[in-house]
Enzyme design. Structure first.
Site, PDB file in Angstrom:
ATOM      1  N   GLY A   1       0.827  -1.200   0.000  1.00 55.56           N
ATOM      2  CA  GLY A   1       0.000   0.000   0.000  1.00 55.56           C
ATOM      3  C   GLY A   1       0.865   1.255   0.000  1.00 55.56           C
ATOM      4  O   GLY A   1       2.095   1.185   0.109  1.00 55.56           O
ATOM      5  N   ASP A   2       0.210   2.404  -0.192  1.00 52.44           N
ATOM      6  CA  ASP A   2       0.884   3.708  -0.153  1.00 52.44           C
ATOM      7  C   ASP A   2       1.947   3.853  -1.240  1.00 52.44           C
ATOM      8  O   ASP A   2       2.958   4.521  -1.048  1.00 52.44           O
ATOM      9  CB  ASP A   2       1.531   3.959   1.228  1.00 52.44           C
ATOM     10  CG  ASP A   2       0.540   3.733   2.353  1.00 52.44           C
ATOM     11  OD1 ASP A   2      -0.581   4.225   2.214  1.00 52.44           O
ATOM     12  OD2 ASP A   2       0.878   3.052   3.336  1.00 52.44           O
TER      13      ASP A   2
ATOM     14  N   LYS B   1      -0.671   5.253  -5.659  1.00 54.77           N
ATOM     15  CA  LYS B   1      -1.754   4.931  -6.607  1.00 54.77           C
ATOM     16  C   LYS B   1      -2.659   6.121  -6.869  1.00 54.77           C
ATOM     17  O   LYS B   1      -3.129   6.311  -7.976  1.00 54.77           O
ATOM     18  CB  LYS B   1      -2.643   3.799  -6.052  1.00 54.77           C
ATOM     19  CG  LYS B   1      -1.978   2.465  -5.951  1.00 54.77           C
ATOM     20  CD  LYS B   1      -2.942   1.423  -5.419  1.00 54.77           C
ATOM     21  CE  LYS B   1      -3.374   1.637  -3.985  1.00 54.77           C
ATOM     22  NZ  LYS B   1      -2.321   1.546  -2.976  1.00 54.77           N
ATOM     23  N   GLY B   2      -2.901   6.914  -5.801  1.00 51.95           N
ATOM     24  CA  GLY B   2      -3.811   8.050  -5.941  1.00 51.95           C
ATOM     25  C   GLY B   2      -3.359   8.986  -7.035  1.00 51.95           C
ATOM     26  O   GLY B   2      -4.128   9.342  -7.924  1.00 51.95           O
TER      27      GLY B   2
ATOM     28  N   GLY C   1      -5.867   5.659   2.006  1.00 48.72           N
ATOM     29  CA  GLY C   1      -5.659   7.108   2.024  1.00 48.72           C
ATOM     30  C   GLY C   1      -4.861   7.495   0.799  1.00 48.72           C
ATOM     31  O   GLY C   1      -3.758   6.996   0.592  1.00 48.72           O
ATOM     32  N   HIS C   2      -5.445   8.305  -0.045  1.00 46.40           N
ATOM     33  CA  HIS C   2      -4.756   8.739  -1.263  1.00 46.40           C
ATOM     34  C   HIS C   2      -4.535  10.241  -1.211  1.00 46.40           C
ATOM     35  O   HIS C   2      -5.469  10.990  -0.975  1.00 46.40           O
ATOM     36  CB  HIS C   2      -5.599   8.411  -2.503  1.00 46.40           C
ATOM     37  CG  HIS C   2      -5.807   6.947  -2.699  1.00 46.40           C
ATOM     38  ND1 HIS C   2      -6.948   6.416  -3.255  1.00 46.40           N
ATOM     39  CD2 HIS C   2      -5.019   5.905  -2.398  1.00 46.40           C
ATOM     40  CE1 HIS C   2      -6.835   5.102  -3.289  1.00 46.40           C
ATOM     41  NE2 HIS C   2      -5.679   4.760  -2.774  1.00 46.40           N
ATOM     42  N   THR C   3      -3.303  10.650  -1.438  1.00 48.22           N
ATOM     43  CA  THR C   3      -3.020  12.082  -1.482  1.00 48.22           C
ATOM     44  C   THR C   3      -2.871  12.496  -2.940  1.00 48.22           C
ATOM     45  O   THR C   3      -2.112  11.880  -3.680  1.00 48.22           O
ATOM     46  CB  THR C   3      -1.696  12.395  -0.749  1.00 48.22           C
ATOM     47  OG1 THR C   3      -1.784  11.822   0.548  1.00 48.22           O
ATOM     48  CG2 THR C   3      -1.453  13.887  -0.637  1.00 48.22           C
TER      49      THR C   3
ATOM     50  N   GLN D   1      -5.091  -0.375  -0.876  1.00 45.61           N
ATOM     51  CA  GLN D   1      -4.038  -1.119  -0.182  1.00 45.61           C
ATOM     52  C   GLN D   1      -3.020  -1.614  -1.218  1.00 45.61           C
ATOM     53  O   GLN D   1      -2.740  -0.900  -2.151  1.00 45.61           O
ATOM     54  CB  GLN D   1      -4.616  -2.278   0.640  1.00 45.61           C
ATOM     55  CG  GLN D   1      -5.388  -1.838   1.891  1.00 45.61           C
ATOM     56  CD  GLN D   1      -6.737  -1.249   1.591  1.00 45.61           C
ATOM     57  OE1 GLN D   1      -7.542  -1.851   0.906  1.00 45.61           O
ATOM     58  NE2 GLN D   1      -6.988  -0.059   2.091  1.00 45.61           N
TER      59      GLN D   1
ATOM     60  N   THR E   1      -4.260   8.091   6.491  1.00 43.37           N
ATOM     61  CA  THR E   1      -5.459   7.781   7.273  1.00 43.37           C
ATOM     62  C   THR E   1      -5.201   7.908   8.767  1.00 43.37           C
ATOM     63  O   THR E   1      -6.032   8.416   9.508  1.00 43.37           O
ATOM     64  CB  THR E   1      -5.948   6.357   6.923  1.00 43.37           C
ATOM     65  OG1 THR E   1      -6.199   6.323   5.521  1.00 43.37           O
ATOM     66  CG2 THR E   1      -7.220   5.984   7.670  1.00 43.37           C
TER      67      THR E   1
HETATM   68  P1  IMP Z   1      -7.143  -2.738   8.193  1.00 45.54           P
HETATM   69  O1  IMP Z   1      -7.295  -2.752   6.708  1.00 45.54           O
HETATM   70  O2  IMP Z   1      -7.516  -1.441   8.822  1.00 45.54           O
HETATM   71  O3  IMP Z   1      -7.813  -3.924   8.835  1.00 45.54           O
HETATM   72  O4  IMP Z   1      -5.571  -2.918   8.518  1.00 45.54           O
HETATM   73  C1  IMP Z   1      -4.866  -4.130   8.263  1.00 45.54           C
HETATM   74  C2  IMP Z   1      -3.434  -3.837   7.880  1.00 45.54           C
HETATM   75  O5  IMP Z   1      -3.399  -3.232   6.601  1.00 45.54           O
HETATM   76  C3  IMP Z   1      -2.723  -2.874   8.831  1.00 45.54           C
HETATM   77  O6  IMP Z   1      -1.351  -3.226   8.893  1.00 45.54           O
HETATM   78  C4  IMP Z   1      -2.871  -1.533   8.126  1.00 45.54           C
HETATM   79  O7  IMP Z   1      -1.845  -0.645   8.502  1.00 45.54           O
HETATM   80  C5  IMP Z   1      -2.735  -1.968   6.681  1.00 45.54           C
HETATM   81  N1  IMP Z   1      -3.438  -1.072   5.749  1.00 45.54           N
HETATM   82  C6  IMP Z   1      -4.765  -0.973   5.545  1.00 45.54           C
HETATM   83  N2  IMP Z   1      -5.028  -0.064   4.609  1.00 45.54           N
HETATM   84  C7  IMP Z   1      -3.855   0.417   4.194  1.00 45.54           C
HETATM   85  C8  IMP Z   1      -3.484   1.382   3.189  1.00 45.54           C
HETATM   86  O8  IMP Z   1      -4.302   1.961   2.491  1.00 45.54           O
HETATM   87  N3  IMP Z   1      -2.141   1.597   3.069  1.00 45.54           N
HETATM   88  C9  IMP Z   1      -1.217   0.938   3.795  1.00 45.54           C
HETATM   89  N4  IMP Z   1      -1.517   0.031   4.724  1.00 45.54           N
HETATM   90  C10 IMP Z   1      -2.832  -0.227   4.921  1.00 45.54           C
END
Ligand code: IMP
Length: 408
Positions: free
Chosen positions: A11-12, A15-16, A39-41, A198, A280
């Site tokens: 993730g991060d 992509k945004g 979270g997309h910036t 993600q 986020t």
């Molecule tokens: P959840 O999706 O909130 O259940 O989090 C599960 C895991 O995925 C955790 O380690 C979060 O930090 C990670 N995670 C969830 N969404 C993102 C994202 O958009 N970017 C990076 N990590 C994410």
């Protein structure tokens, strides 16, 4: 043309920005997975936007945006985001649709998510947005979908608190609800972007389970969550950063070790230069070397046609950079990405060194004008992953994007 954009790491990956860029040539953007955990910036001129549920292409006033069936939607977070965009002059009226099959996040799921993760011996480090609970209610067949808002018998099974929460949003949600399958088949001639959330390594099936999210963030999710068959998808793009980051817990073989002086300061440098703080949750992201073992796995398991490299400019001032080309696990070297969490946790990265370019890339306007050292780094990645790099991002702005026409 139906194009899928997924994150190829944890993730991060940026992509945004990339979806926002590619959306210029699309008419419809479908977000297919996840929820307000994303979270997309996006930087547009002097304006910066942080989006969580709304697809990144929404900033163009003429695009239709769709929240797909694979999403889990917190209505409060959604309408707060819509209202924030309206206040900043971006209206989604008449161009935002929500799959009637998408699931709804209830406030109590958010509380359970936080409590459950805190009670874990080894917390996953969830974003606390109720994501895992909503997906588990879904697989338990106890979830509430957007379509169910009109199903009185189902609503009668809920507590008064759940019902009164839903009543606040039922009208607005139902006004945007559509059958996405029917809608997309009517617009089959359009350019449609399927936007993932993600990253591949956080996918429930293919990621570092249980240190994963609960949605289908892999490319296959575009089909399920986007309500189209897998053969309808024409092209799969995987976005990755020039280094690696991860938020929350879980194995991260190439993570910089804080105890090592060089790696500790490299971590600080990359975190600050790359602004590696969660959009986020605001948490500092864990940082590490580019992991080519993981990236090649992501390419294979998602049938990635083309890679998109972001944040290359973060390396601008370094005299050398390194990337991981194998793992050493219990004395054995492997270039495959293991499922075993203990194996991944003990994996020592085998690092390859590359010359830095020590030139600001932000001013470069064509791929061929990139310094030779940057081109060599990219060529190595392409060869290792057996996948072309078609776009390179060298800054936050829309125009800091180098497109390799010959690789598109
Ligand atoms: P959840 O999706 O909130 O259940 O989090 C599960 C895991 O995925 C955790 O380690 C979060 O930090 C990670 N995670 C969830 N969404 C993102 C994202 O958009 N970017 C990076 N990590 C994410």
């Amino acid at each position: 043309m139906k194009t899928v954009v997924i994150g190829a790491q944890w993730g991060d990956e940026g992509k945004g920005k990339i979806v926002d860029y590619l959306a210029r040539d699309a008419q419809i953007i479908v977000r297919f997975s996840g929820g307000a955990n994303a979270g997309h910036t996006i930087v547009s001129g002097s304006e910066q936007y942080a989006l969580h549920l709304i697809p990144s292409g929404a900033l163009y006033g003429d695009k239709t945006v769709v929240l797909g069936a694979g999403m889990v939607i917190d209505p409060k977070a959604l309408f707060d985001e819509i209202d924030m965009l309206e206040q900043r002059g971006i209206s989604l009226h008449g161009r935002l649709f929500i799959s009637d099959r998408a699931h709804i996040v209830l406030p109590r799921y958010i509380e359970i998510d936080k409590e459950r993760d805190a009670a874990r011996k080894k917390p996953i480090g969830t974003t606390g947005r109720g994501i895992g609970i909503t997906y588990s209610m879904k697989s338990d067949r106890d979830g509430i979908r957007v379509a169910d808002l009109a199903w009185q018998e189902k609503l009668d099974e809920l507590s008064a608190a759940d019902r009164s929460f839903l009543e606040c949003y039922a009208e607005r949600l139902s006004a945007c609800a559509i059958d996405v399958c029917a809608y997309l088949s009517l617009h089959n001639d359009k350019n449609i972007l399927f936007e993932g959330a993600q990253g591949a390594l956080l996918d429930l099936d293919l990621g570092t389970y249980p240190y994963a999210s609960s949605g289908i963030s892999a490319a296959a999710g575009a089909s399920l969550g986007g309500c189209v068959g897998p053969r309808a998808l024409d092209c799969i793009l995987g976005v990755f950063k020039a280094y690696s980051t991860r938020v929350g817990n879980g194995p991260f073989p190439t993570e910089f070790r804080a105890a090592d002086e060089t790696e500790g300061s490299l971590c600080q440098f990359i975190r600050e230069t790359g602004r590696e703080y969660g959009v986020t949750t605001g948490r500092p992201r864990r940082c590490g070397y580019l992991d080519l073992v993981a990236l090649r796995y992501a390419c294979r398991v998602n049938s990635i046609d083309k890679l998109i490299l972001t944040h290359l400019d973060v390396y601008d001032t370094l005299s050398e950079i390194k990337a991981c080309t194998a793992y050493r696990i219990n004395g054995h070297e492997t270039t495959d990405f293991p499922a075993s969490i203990p194996a991944l946790s003990h994996a020592e990265p085998v690092l390859q060194r590359f010359d830095g370019w020590q030139t600001p890339l932000g001013a470069v306007t064509h791929f061929n004008a990139l310094p030779a050292a940057a081109q060599a780094y990219i060529a190595f990645i392409e060869e290792f992953c057996q996948t072309p790099v078609s776009i390179v991002s060298v800054g936050y702005e829309r125009n800091a994007t180098l497109v390799r026409e010959e690789k598109l």
